[in-house]
Scaffold this motif. Structure first.
Motif, PDB file in Angstrom:
ATOM      1  N   LEU A 413       0.932  -1.215   0.036  1.00  0.00           N
ATOM      2  CA  LEU A 413       0.123   0.199   0.014  1.00  0.00           C
ATOM      3  C   LEU A 413       0.714   1.246   0.028  1.00  0.00           C
ATOM      4  CD1 LEU A 413      -2.668  -1.109   2.675  1.00  0.00           C
ATOM      5  CD2 LEU A 413      -2.683  -1.650   0.125  1.00  0.00           C
ATOM      6  N   SER A 414       0.361   2.285  -0.840  1.00  0.00           N
ATOM      7  CA  SER A 414       1.063   3.583  -0.876  1.00  0.00           C
ATOM      8  C   SER A 414       0.914   4.091   0.634  1.00  0.00           C
ATOM      9  CB  SER A 414       0.480   4.317  -1.895  1.00  0.00           C
ATOM     10  OG  SER A 414       1.112   5.773  -1.809  1.00  0.00           O
ATOM     11  N   GLY A 415       2.179   4.502   1.259  1.00  0.00           N
ATOM     12  CA  GLY A 415       1.943   5.214   2.389  1.00  0.00           C
ATOM     13  C   GLY A 415       2.488   4.056   3.405  1.00  0.00           C
ATOM     14  N   ASP A 416       2.618   2.817   2.948  1.00  0.00           N
ATOM     15  CA  ASP A 416       3.118   1.814   4.194  1.00  0.00           C
ATOM     16  C   ASP A 416       4.220   0.880   3.207  1.00  0.00           C
ATOM     17  OD1 ASP A 416       2.833   0.244   6.490  1.00  0.00           O
ATOM     18  OD2 ASP A 416       2.216  -1.340   5.003  1.00  0.00           O
ATOM     19  N   TYR A 417       4.682   1.327   2.054  1.00  0.00           N
ATOM     20  CA  TYR A 417       5.601   0.623   1.286  1.00  0.00           C
ATOM     21  C   TYR A 417       7.125   1.307   1.533  1.00  0.00           C
ATOM     22  CZ  TYR A 417       7.455  -2.204  -2.557  1.00  0.00           C
ATOM     23  OH  TYR A 417       8.071  -3.001  -3.301  1.00  0.00           O
ATOM     24  N   ASP A 418       7.843   1.085   2.607  1.00  0.00           N
ATOM     25  CA  ASP A 418       8.814   1.803   2.790  1.00  0.00           C
ATOM     26  C   ASP A 418      10.162   0.998   2.128  1.00  0.00           C
ATOM     27  OD1 ASP A 418       7.489   3.631   4.555  1.00  0.00           O
ATOM     28  OD2 ASP A 418       7.764   2.154   5.983  1.00  0.00           O
ATOM     29  N   LEU A 426      14.946   0.714  14.823  1.00  0.00           N
ATOM     30  CA  LEU A 426      13.913  -0.317  15.115  1.00  0.00           C
ATOM     31  C   LEU A 426      12.831  -0.135  15.843  1.00  0.00           C
ATOM     32  CD1 LEU A 426      13.408  -3.162  13.943  1.00  0.00           C
ATOM     33  CD2 LEU A 426      14.243  -4.190  16.066  1.00  0.00           C
ATOM     34  N   ASN A 427      12.845   0.621  16.722  1.00  0.00           N
ATOM     35  CA  ASN A 427      11.803   1.258  17.843  1.00  0.00           C
ATOM     36  C   ASN A 427      10.475   2.161  17.023  1.00  0.00           C
ATOM     37  OD1 ASN A 427      12.935   3.901  17.867  1.00  0.00           O
ATOM     38  ND2 ASN A 427      13.778   3.463  19.889  1.00  0.00           N
ATOM     39  N   THR A 428      10.980   2.570  15.866  1.00  0.00           N
ATOM     40  CA  THR A 428       9.833   3.112  15.024  1.00  0.00           C
ATOM     41  C   THR A 428       8.932   2.620  14.354  1.00  0.00           C
ATOM     42  OG1 THR A 428      11.558   3.633  12.987  1.00  0.00           O
ATOM     43  CG2 THR A 428      11.544   5.151  15.105  1.00  0.00           C
ATOM     44  N   ARG A 429       9.309   0.967  14.024  1.00  0.00           N
ATOM     45  CA  ARG A 429       8.751   0.282  13.092  1.00  0.00           C
ATOM     46  C   ARG A 429       7.453  -0.572  14.038  1.00  0.00           C
ATOM     47  NH1 ARG A 429       9.172   1.936   8.700  1.00  0.00           N
ATOM     48  NH2 ARG A 429       8.087  -0.210   7.842  1.00  0.00           N
TER      49      ARG A 429
END
Length: 628
Positions: A413-418, A426-429
């Motif tokens: 999904l656009s906006g979730d495809y990093d 890692l603590n931002t994932r």
């Protein structure tokens, strides 16, 4: 809207020649023409379509079964070609591979079968079922394919790719060569079309087609259902693999359900089958660090927070009346929706049958709620903990930025495809994302949550294994987890040495608080961590480096790929003598502490752990390191 540019990559000629000698085929062959088909450049997009040097020749051919025709690997029995793209900037290409009959064919296309696969190293991934040649009556406005050609495969890309494909073409086994005179030929041109422009919405892509093993059912005016054995309806969002179930024709929102059981909890106290006000509703829509909704990525941007869930009692295959409707961001599937997912087939073949127990939102009676029992619609008491497969409705504006909808390459999904996450903390994932951690066969883990500020709680994707067999352990001399009882001692000593290793061991926070609240049969899952007034139960905790998941925690459920007999410990007592364990049908009423069960270690990673590569998916997990 951005003006779309059409990219037509004109193909090569594949020639099938069939010569009859008596009633047998002497030979037929594929012949390519040209060394390089085309290169199209449109500003920031360069896409090339080339073929290999393979000349395919099959001698002594007869009409062939699908079983034989789809696996032919001798020289001359298949044709390999390549599609590559170089894309710069925020551009998406929706492309389609098609076949077009050309020349003076003397055998009908209805007697010729085509079969396309994608090459992944030495492995082949089927992109279609074998189909006789036929031409589409309508054009595809999303890819630019005109009418009058046979569609073989549709995909999309928004980054540079290089994909290899293999085509097989053979005479259908039902063709009878008696009296055809011999000297037969059939020729097709393989074309690739693409449109560059705005990203397509999820609904548009699904409605355009869900692959050969699925179909679109429009018989219900309120929901357009995806049906079939294994349609291309896999979606990766917020660290979890989902299946698209239906599209709402009123607003083109798309209903998704998780492929796996994300956790396991009881629904309610006895004789309470209401979704509204239930433990289940609370867990699904809890926006704190402990709840499902609170761990979804930017959920207000992706999902309809005013979704309506039909919790009306009904028979399994009857569309429910709109009597009991509940408004929530997150809900559960109802029994009718599950039935529609395999319409025209059997429940055992339906794509939503993941071989596990899980709840629905549909009451069976005043005292029982319908469940999915290894695919069968059954029922259970609300006091029994079963698996949870959350449902959400994606907004109609959510767009697809990549993938092809298959399990190994789900829609992104656009906006979730990093991409290019090197150096990211890692603590931002997000909960559910995969990381490489530990050694050998036990090196795949998943993010659970960020329960402690700055830290990342992870758990092994599967329980520990030794040479493919699950490692088991008794819980201990009592039912209170600690570093000195049997399982705690193993996890904080041998496990760290033999399963984790020094490199990863240094990333683990030394002291983590583990919550040991007791959850009795009719209690809320929250008592595993909180007292009845929702304050942390500090009097029932322990502090160790490595622990286990508790009842009702994220990732404390079963995955469809796990073996049926794999049962693993939680650290939640059921009473003064028994401890909860996760089964494929939910949670045990309570397991004896002397029984040997599997283990899914849990631990916290330090705040300075960073991602070095990867996308966080099972196929491409994050690689991690300690930042300097």
């Amino acid at each position: 809207m951005k003006k779309k540019e059409k990219i037509v990559l004109v193909g090569l000629i594949l020639l099938l020649v069939v010569t009859i000698v008596g009633v047998s085929y002497a030979a037929f062959s594929y012949s390519k023409r040209g060394e390089k088909v085309n290169t199209i450049t449109t500003g920031q997009i360069v896409m090339t379509y080339t073929e290999t040097d393979n000349i395919i020749q099959i001698d002594g051919a007869l009409p062939t079964t699908d079983k034989t025709g789809t696996v032919q690997l001798k020289a001359g029995e298949y044709f390999d070609f390549n599609i590559s793209s170089t894309i710069v900037g925020n551009v998406n290409i929706n492309y389609e591979i098609s076949a077009k009959e050309v020349g003076e064919s003397t055998i009908a296309g209805s007697n010729i079968k085509l079969y396309l696969t994608k090459l992944n190293g030495s492995e082949e991934e089927a992109l279609m079922s074998p189909e006789t040649y036929h031409e589409e009556n309508e054009e595809n406005t999303y890819t630019g394919r005109p009418a009058g050609e046979m569609s073989l495969y549709k995909g999309s890309m928004n980054s540079s790719e290089n994909n290899n494909y293999r085509l097989r073409m053979y005479v259908d086994e039902n063709y009878n060569p008696q009296g055809d005179g011999g000297g037969l030929t059939f020729s097709v041109r393989i074309n690739v079309y693409g449109l560059a422009g705005d990203l397509p919405t999820v609904a548009d892509v699904l409605l355009a087609g869900v692959g050969q093993n699925g179909s679109i059912n429009t018989t219900d005016p309120d929901q357009t259902f995806i049906t079939g054995e294994n349609p291309n309806n896999y979606i990766w969002y917020s660290g979890k693999l989902w299946r698209a179930v239906s599209i709402d024709p009123k607003d083109n929102s798309v209903k998704l359900i998780t492929q796996s059981n994300i956790s396991t909890i009881n629904y309610n106290p006895s004789n309470n089958v209401s979704f509204s006000g239930s433990y289940m509703e609370e867990w699904l829509n809890d926006t704190s660090v402990d709840g499902f909704l609170g761990n979804l990525r930017n959920y207000e941007e992706f999902i309809k927070t005013d979704s309506i869930w039909n919790a009306t009692q009904t028979t399994a295959n009857t569309k429910p009346a709109q009597t009991t409707m509940v408004e929530d961001p997150v809900g559960l599937i109802n029994a009718y929706e599950y039935t529609m997912s395999y319409s025209g087939s059997t429940f055992s073949n339906g794509y939503l049958n993941n071989g596990l127990f899980s709840w629905t939102v549909t009451p069976f009676s005043s005292s029982r709620i319908r469940t999915l029992n290894f695919g069968v619609i059954a029922s259970d008491s609300p006091t029994n903990p079963n698996g949870v497969r959350p449902m959400i409705n994606l907004k109609s504006t959510v767009k697809i930025a990549g993938g092809d909808g298959t399990e190994n390459n789900p829609y992104r999904l656009s906006g979730d495809y990093d991409t290019n996450l090197s150096g990211t903390l890692l603590n931002t994932r997000y909960s559910g994302e995969y990381i490489t951690f530990g050694m050998g066969e036990n090196n795949l883990y998943r993010i659970v949550s960020h329960e402690t500020n700055g830290l990342t709680k992870i758990t092994s994707a599967e329980p520990l294994k030794d040479s493919g067999t699950f490692r088991t352990s008794a819980f201990g001399d009592n039912n209170i987890f600690s570093s000195s009882n049997t399982i705690g001692n193993f996890l904080n000593n041998e496990y760290l040495t033999n399963y984790v290793g020094n490199v990863y061991n240094n990333m683990i926070e030394e002291n983590t608080i583990w919550y040991l609240g007791t959850v009795a049969e009719e209690d809320s899952y929250k008592l595993a961590k909180y007292t009845i007034d929702n304050t942390i139960t500090s009097n029932t905790t322990t502090t160790t480096k490595v622990g286990l998941l508790r009842l009702g925690e994220l990732m404390a459920g079963q995955d469809p790929v796990m073996e049926e007999n794999k049962i693993y410990w939680t650290l939640t007592p059921k009473d003064s003598t028994l401890v909860r364990a996760i089964f494929n049908y939910g949670v045990s009423p309570g397991s004896d502490i002397s029984v040997k069960l599997a283990m899914k270690p849990a631990l916290n990673l330090k705040s300075n752990v960073v991602i070095t590569s990867g996308e966080g998916t099972k196929e491409n997990p994050f690689q991690i390191a300690l930042a300097n």
